[in-house]
Write a protein that holds these residues in place. Sequence first.
Motif, short mmCIF file in Angstrom:
data_model
loop_
_atom_site.label_atom_id
_atom_site.label_comp_id
_atom_site.label_asym_id
_atom_site.label_seq_id
_atom_site.Cartn_x
_atom_site.Cartn_y
_atom_site.Cartn_z
N ILE A 326 71.00 -9.95 -18.63
CA ILE A 326 70.29 -9.23 -17.57
C ILE A 326 68.86 -9.75 -17.44
N ILE A 327 68.20 -9.94 -18.56
CA ILE A 327 66.81 -10.40 -18.54
C ILE A 327 66.72 -11.81 -17.95
N GLU A 328 67.67 -12.67 -18.28
CA GLU A 328 67.66 -14.03 -17.76
C GLU A 328 67.97 -14.06 -16.27
N ARG A 329 69.02 -13.35 -15.86
CA ARG A 329 69.48 -13.45 -14.48
C ARG A 329 68.62 -12.65 -13.51
N VAL A 330 68.21 -11.46 -13.91
CA VAL A 330 67.51 -10.57 -12.98
C VAL A 330 65.99 -10.70 -13.09
N TYR A 331 65.48 -10.75 -14.32
CA TYR A 331 64.03 -10.73 -14.52
C TYR A 331 63.45 -12.08 -14.91
N ARG A 332 64.28 -13.12 -14.92
CA ARG A 332 63.81 -14.49 -15.19
C ARG A 332 63.03 -14.58 -16.49
N GLU A 355 72.50 -3.16 -34.10
CA GLU A 355 73.55 -3.45 -35.08
C GLU A 355 74.92 -2.90 -34.68
N PRO A 356 75.01 -1.62 -34.31
CA PRO A 356 76.36 -1.10 -34.04
C PRO A 356 76.98 -1.61 -32.74
N TYR A 357 76.15 -1.99 -31.75
CA TYR A 357 76.69 -2.38 -30.46
C TYR A 357 76.37 -3.83 -30.07
N GLY A 358 75.18 -4.29 -30.41
CA GLY A 358 74.80 -5.65 -30.08
C GLY A 358 74.66 -5.87 -28.59
N ASP A 359 74.94 -7.11 -28.14
CA ASP A 359 74.87 -7.47 -26.73
C ASP A 359 76.14 -8.18 -26.33
N GLY A 360 76.78 -7.66 -25.28
CA GLY A 360 78.01 -8.28 -24.83
C GLY A 360 79.10 -8.28 -25.88
N GLN A 392 66.03 -5.14 -7.87
CA GLN A 392 66.36 -5.38 -9.27
C GLN A 392 67.52 -4.49 -9.75
N ARG A 393 67.49 -3.22 -9.35
CA ARG A 393 68.57 -2.32 -9.74
C ARG A 393 69.91 -2.83 -9.16
N GLN A 394 69.88 -3.24 -7.91
CA GLN A 394 71.09 -3.75 -7.28
C GLN A 394 71.62 -4.98 -8.02
N GLU A 395 70.71 -5.87 -8.39
CA GLU A 395 71.13 -7.07 -9.12
C GLU A 395 71.74 -6.73 -10.47
N ILE A 396 71.13 -5.76 -11.18
CA ILE A 396 71.64 -5.39 -12.50
C ILE A 396 73.06 -4.83 -12.39
N VAL A 397 73.25 -3.89 -11.45
CA VAL A 397 74.57 -3.26 -11.32
C VAL A 397 75.61 -4.28 -10.86
N THR A 398 75.23 -5.16 -9.94
CA THR A 398 76.16 -6.21 -9.50
C THR A 398 76.54 -7.13 -10.65
N PRO A 515 73.93 9.32 -25.29
CA PRO A 515 73.75 9.97 -24.00
C PRO A 515 73.04 9.07 -22.99
N LEU A 516 72.47 7.98 -23.47
CA LEU A 516 71.90 6.96 -22.60
C LEU A 516 71.93 5.63 -23.35
N VAL A 517 71.75 4.55 -22.59
CA VAL A 517 71.73 3.21 -23.18
C VAL A 517 70.43 2.52 -22.77
N PRO A 518 69.53 2.26 -23.72
CA PRO A 518 68.30 1.51 -23.38
C PRO A 518 68.65 0.07 -23.06
N LEU A 519 68.01 -0.48 -22.03
CA LEU A 519 68.34 -1.83 -21.58
C LEU A 519 67.24 -2.84 -21.88
N LEU A 520 66.06 -2.59 -21.34
CA LEU A 520 65.02 -3.61 -21.47
C LEU A 520 63.64 -3.00 -21.35
N GLN A 521 62.67 -3.76 -21.82
CA GLN A 521 61.26 -3.37 -21.76
C GLN A 521 60.53 -4.45 -20.97
#
Length: 552
Positions: A326-332, A355-360, A392-398, A515-521
């Motif tokens: 997401i950071i690479e594609r949407v936020y460069r 640790e429990p979920y990682g990325d992808g 940006q939201r549209q790009e993330i969801v797509t 109850p939520l998933v943090p994505l990026l800062q």
Amino acid sequence: MNWFRSSRKKLQFFQFLGLFLCCCFLIISCRGSQTPTQTGNSSSPTTSNSSDRISVGSIQKPRTLDPADGYEAAISDIITSLGDRLYTYDGDTDKLKPQLATELPKVSPDGLTYTIPLRQGVTFHDGEPFNAKAMAFSLERFSKNGGKPSSLLSNLMESVTATGDYEITIKLKNAFAPFPSLLAFPGLCAVSSKAYEIGQGKFKPNEFVGTGPYKLVSFEPGLIKVDSFDNYWGEKPPNKGIDFQFLGNAASLYNSFKTGALDIAYRDLDADQVLSLQKEAQAKGYQVIEKASSRIDYLVLNVNQQPLDQVEIRQAIASMIDRPLIIERVYRGQAEPAYSIIPNSFETNKPVFKEPYGDGNVEKAKQLLTKAGFTKEKPFEFEIWYSSDSPQRQEIVTLLKEYATQKLDGLMQIKPQPVESTTLFANIPKSIYPSYLVAWFPDFGDADNYISPFFTCDKGSVETGCQEGASKSQGLSYYSEKMNQLIEAQRKEQDPKVRKEIFGQIQDLMAQDVPLVPLLQKKDVAFTQKHLKNIEINPVLGLSFWQVDKEG
């Protein structure tokens, strides 16, 4: 709760579209590598770039300058330049230091009474002296006038009184350990009792009379001018004033900076424009200042809606999220992965989703979805709502939709649900969305402001979910008695080490229940011309304009 501050760039997509139709200039591609050279609309810098003033460009115009009513991001930079609070942040850190106070508060054993000594020799912009009565007036006005941010203080403060010429005493309704951090909120600055009054709705949107390093000269459409305050009690700014200029769109901001009409371009450039300026920085002499912001982008999961009421489904979603992608594609690359809702710059941060979920973690996501009973023939149909005003939201969801289609063997089908931002934020407290994507901008620099507004529940049960309280109003519907107890404990605890341990437990529980998933800062990025120095970005307050020096 701060949704007003989360829409800095919501009109950008439509402004770009109008720009294309009206001017027929090339708009930069979201994926392309060409240099952004589009021309803006008629909005352009309204003052010349003088040698002793700083010109700052952005897009969002402030609705008001009244600190008791301003809650949008656009007002923050202005108020922190015009006003002083009891406390502020030290340099580019989130560490508190006294400003109009002379030391941190003395707190009663029960955590309900705060006694604060005040600085002497301070003068308001209108010549009135600053003292305990003036500070008490300012806090009482903020609490009682009913402005957008008033509940920050009115929900906590029982009373504020001048207990000496230069001492105030604040009594709270309930113990609240991060109260000194709250007192650093920009709107809680001292204002002159001669210029303002207390009363429901009694605001002065076009005026500002405080004690800060600058005083207001004019507030016009597209331009706010402030001059250095000669009688400022602290270190005088090295410049004579600032011209805050509000341009029509990112294209105008980008071009105005490139032509030298602006000294500073801040916040509102899009990802491709940031990359372009970064590439040109060395050759053109631009200075690039980056700092991890306090903004967190996250995905809410309504635990009271089927099938999201199954923790395995929520954990599957957490597993399939690929933050680096997401950071690479949407936020460069202009963001950092977030593995907690608490920013990674905070000492209380614990990266509990890493640790429990990682990325992808596709295999784990497929296992959890299969365990929950979903198949290729009967997939999990996952609606994600988001503001249609945000490209940006549209790009993330797509991107998430394409990723799920390619990687999850048909077990999950993501269904994007764009909606106008006003409708989105109006419906969130009704808990009608199964999921939505948004960003959080804190009111003050303490981890509580990332926890209590999401997970506190005043009435509910595991069976019914949250029926009343913050979790309900944020659309999570999350109820956990253990979470409530931990939140209450950290709000009462004065020992920082003990609070850190409690926040660790809170984050562990958040990662367990999802109850939520943090994505990026996101990163805060400022570009300045080469003749400026002393540029500093605070992670909570933003750029410290009063320190900027302009050579030549």
